[in-house]
Design a protein around this motif. Sequence first.
Motif, short mmCIF file in Angstrom:
data_model
loop_
_atom_site.label_atom_id
_atom_site.label_comp_id
_atom_site.label_asym_id
_atom_site.label_seq_id
_atom_site.Cartn_x
_atom_site.Cartn_y
_atom_site.Cartn_z
N ARG A 59 0.98 -1.18 0.01
CA ARG A 59 -0.24 -0.35 0.03
C ARG A 59 0.65 1.39 0.22
N VAL A 60 0.72 2.70 -0.32
CA VAL A 60 1.02 3.20 -0.11
C VAL A 60 -0.17 4.35 0.22
N SER A 61 0.60 5.67 0.86
CA SER A 61 -0.66 6.46 1.81
C SER A 61 -0.33 7.93 1.44
N VAL A 62 -0.54 8.80 0.87
CA VAL A 62 -1.22 9.43 0.83
C VAL A 62 -1.34 11.09 2.06
N SER A 63 -0.36 12.19 2.44
CA SER A 63 -1.06 12.65 3.21
C SER A 63 -0.28 14.12 3.31
#
Length: 261
Positions: A59-63
């Motif tokens: 997974r890749v999380s962006v904030s």
Amino acid sequence: MAGPTTAERGAEEDLRSGPSPLGKLPGPRTLIILIVALVLLGAAIVWVLYGSSWLRVERVSVSGTRVLTQAEVDETAEVPLDAPLISVDIDAIEARLRQKLPRIDSVEVARDWPHGIDLKVIERTPVLIVENSGNGGKYAEVDAKGVRFATVPEPPKGVPVLEMELARSAGSSRFGTERLVRAAVGVAGDLPAAVARDTRFVKVRSYDSISLELADGRTIAWGSREKGRAKARTLTALMKAAPGARHFDVSVPTAPASSGS
């Protein structure tokens, strides 16, 4: 009186000398076993990190995005899914994001064990808008560092438009356009918060002649970007002292003036 016996003297010498500080060294067989165990342990660690399915990117999380979408950042980052997490080049991902998405001011790329990559984005904030007449009437956004980072069809709400009305003089040739833009950015950053929210135009005639126009038509002669904080304090006091004035001059903060009604 008889002296100590031979046995007694031997015991005293053993007590003085004590045990060997090195102790008993392992034999060749024990050393071989230890080396083999270390090699096997190292191989197991390498397999877990690179060969197993336990520590792979899932997974890749962006904030931190405001204008950019998370999908846009994710797509540009090109994080290799199902790759060993340890092998992901986080420096390359950061460089790719900054190069392809100039709206990004900074980005932190980090491994989130056991299966993730975290992208923490800080976007540039426009301080001024420059009208780009050669680009279909669009506007270039300029941040607090004077960087032009994006083109938009309309000025964002609450961001003043920069107008370059350069006067022809011998002195003006010393200052390039980009330096004048940075000077205007510095002025916009020094404005009192209430005035900044109401400013619609920042007009530059020269480095020493920068003025502001507010939404209700009032104008402010600011002068150069020097002594910006002193000018901001003076302007706040001047507006309170002359609430009906239409023009304010704080180019010399120790000798302000107001006029009109």
